[in-house]
Write an enzyme that holds these catalytic residues in place. Sequence first.
Site, PDB file in Angstrom:
ATOM      1  NE  ARG A   1      65.628 126.319  38.606  1.00 33.40           N
ATOM      2  CZ  ARG A   1      66.005 127.443  37.549  1.00 33.40           C
ATOM      3  NH1 ARG A   1      64.884 127.587  37.105  1.00 33.40           N
ATOM      4  NH2 ARG A   1      67.296 128.153  37.777  1.00 33.40           N
ATOM      5  CE1 TYR A   2      60.844 122.296  37.830  1.00 30.68           C
ATOM      6  CE2 TYR A   2      61.958 122.622  35.618  1.00 30.68           C
ATOM      7  CZ  TYR A   2      60.943 122.739  36.692  1.00 30.68           C
ATOM      8  OH  TYR A   2      59.820 123.844  36.489  1.00 30.68           O
TER       9      TYR A   2
ATOM     10  NE  ARG B   1      60.527 118.813  34.096  1.00 33.38           N
ATOM     11  CZ  ARG B   1      60.734 118.609  35.017  1.00 33.38           C
ATOM     12  NH1 ARG B   1      61.045 117.420  36.025  1.00 33.38           N
ATOM     13  NH2 ARG B   1      59.511 118.955  35.590  1.00 33.38           N
TER      14      ARG B   1
ATOM     15  CB  CYS C   1      68.354 133.195  18.546  1.00 30.52           C
ATOM     16  SG  CYS C   1      67.864 132.941  20.076  1.00 30.52           S
TER      17      CYS C   1
ATOM     18  CB  CYS D   1      62.509 137.340  21.582  1.00 30.95           C
ATOM     19  SG  CYS D   1      61.765 135.842  20.751  1.00 30.95           S
TER      20      CYS D   1
ATOM     21  CB  CYS E   1      65.558 137.100  24.956  1.00 34.91           C
ATOM     22  SG  CYS E   1      66.161 136.027  25.842  1.00 34.91           S
TER      23      CYS E   1
ATOM     24  NE  ARG F   1      68.075 130.198  28.909  1.00 29.78           N
ATOM     25  CZ  ARG F   1      66.978 129.333  28.757  1.00 29.78           C
ATOM     26  NH1 ARG F   1      67.439 129.084  27.458  1.00 29.78           N
ATOM     27  NH2 ARG F   1      66.787 128.838  29.426  1.00 29.78           N
TER      28      ARG F   1
ATOM     29  CG  ASP G   1      60.709 134.526  32.842  1.00 35.14           C
ATOM     30  OD1 ASP G   1      60.337 134.166  33.650  1.00 35.14           O
ATOM     31  OD2 ASP G   1      61.620 133.789  32.161  1.00 35.14           O
TER      32      ASP G   1
ATOM     33  CG  ASP H   1      60.449 129.336  34.684  1.00 33.24           C
ATOM     34  OD1 ASP H   1      60.427 129.111  35.706  1.00 33.24           O
ATOM     35  OD2 ASP H   1      60.572 128.748  33.453  1.00 33.24           O
TER      36      ASP H   1
ATOM     37  CE  LYS I   1      59.645 126.006  32.491  1.00 32.84           C
ATOM     38  NZ  LYS I   1      60.810 124.987  32.469  1.00 32.84           N
TER      39      LYS I   1
HETATM   40  C1  LIG Z   1      61.148 124.557  31.570  1.00 34.61           C
HETATM   41  C2  LIG Z   1      62.377 123.997  32.317  1.00 34.61           C
HETATM   42  C3  LIG Z   1      62.952 122.789  32.609  1.00 34.61           C
HETATM   43  C4  LIG Z   1      61.831 121.777  31.679  1.00 34.61           C
HETATM   44  O1  LIG Z   1      60.343 121.608  32.215  1.00 34.61           O
HETATM   45  P1  LIG Z   1      59.244 120.273  32.349  1.00 34.61           P
HETATM   46  O2  LIG Z   1      57.915 121.051  32.619  1.00 34.61           O
HETATM   47  O3  LIG Z   1      59.699 120.002  32.273  1.00 34.61           O
HETATM   48  O4  LIG Z   1      58.978 120.831  30.486  1.00 34.61           O
HETATM   49  C5  LIG Z   1      63.558 122.233  32.709  1.00 34.61           C
HETATM   50  N1  LIG Z   1      64.537 122.318  33.208  1.00 34.61           N
HETATM   51  C6  LIG Z   1      64.763 123.937  33.710  1.00 34.61           C
HETATM   52  C7  LIG Z   1      66.001 125.024  34.247  1.00 34.61           C
HETATM   53  C8  LIG Z   1      63.864 124.929  33.266  1.00 34.61           C
HETATM   54  O5  LIG Z   1      63.373 126.141  33.069  1.00 34.61           O
END
Ligand SMILES: *Cc1c(COP(=O)(O)O)cnc(C)c1O
Length: 373
Positions: free
Chosen positions: A95-96, A99, A108, A112, A115, A117, A275, A312, A319
């Site tokens: 998504r980002y 990363r 798990c 929880c 959750c 997911r 969420d 989120d 986020k």
């Molecule tokens: C939370 C998340 C991350 C990591 O986000 P950071 O703000 O860098 O901790 C990466 N990918 C996804 C899909 C996420 O939900």
Amino acid sequence: METWQEVLKSNSIKSLEALAAKFGPEHFPDLDRLRQAAENFEFRISPAMVDIIKSPDDPIWRQYVPTVEELDIRDGIVDSLNEDADSPVPNITHRYPDRALFLVSPVCASYCRFCTRRRKVGDPEKIPMSQFESAFQYLEQHTEIRDVIMSGGDPLLLNDRRLEAILTRLRAIPHLQIIRIGSRVPCHLPERITPELTDMLKRFHPLFINTHFNHPDELTAAAVAGLGRLADAGIPLGCQTVLLKGVNDDPDVMKELMQRLLMARVRPYYIYMADQVAGAEHFRTTVQTGIKVMEALRGWTSGLANPHFVIDAPGGGGKIPLLPEYVVSMTDEEVVLRNFRGERYVYRQPREDGVVGIRKGSKRASRSRRKTA
Ligand SMILES: *Cc1c(COP(=O)(O)O)cnc(C)c1O
């Protein structure tokens, strides 16, 4: 079988009958509907969590014991973060820009009830372990990814051999600068944090672990010892807490949790709004409640005890940070602020022409400085 696997297998509570036998059947009046809730999403409470339930409906109970409220779907969404839409290959959410999330385990130690997911977790077929190859190839081909987050389910429920194989494969990818593991095992199953595990993990630095504690009672002596073993292995520890109604939606509880995390060598990283996930709506609180909690932390206790407060975003926006409003007004000349006590302070902006703003009465100094410029 390792000790932690035996502990989890033999001493967890996995059925409503076992729960009723331990806490009294009077706490389970609507057993038929409750059974439906327990079937919709996997039910298991690990021994460490069973041990710290003090009474029905306390903050620990609420996190793990199914309730008929789970059947009450109002505006809950199955995949509220739209993770599946951002999944280019099975088990990866990208998504980002730099990363990616890598789901490596479908299970798990405790489940929880809130959750995010729940659509995937608890069912080994929904996070297919046979499909890792395409995930590794995706990470190899996407050289912009410099940070991979192992998640699930709980990655630390994989055995050491399996974990080591995944970490070895990830470390062979040159552009992956850092590896993160998201795990609630330090809370749910501290027995899992063995010296063998930490000896293995420390070969893969820079490796970060973000754990997940929601209530001060969860920081048991065993949990603190497990966290200490991870910290001794040089692993920076963070915590991703979720703001949950009836669990920690109280400034005093949250402050104590943040302070006790620091004593266990964990730096609080995020507090999330719960969420908008279908089946977990009874855990939600208002954003105003979250902001009050954050206001009770900033200034009143260590800056280290102040994580980022985020939503989120539903629909996959990622986020988004939220802050109590500390800026009263802002112009090109000055910013009026309030501090944590509510007192007003003024910060004067630098002048456009590079001359420092001069207070009334110092005009001459201002003129002479300009002359020399
Ligand atoms: C939370 C998340 C991350 C990591 O986000 P950071 O703000 O860098 O901790 C990466 N990918 C996804 C899909 C996420 O939900």
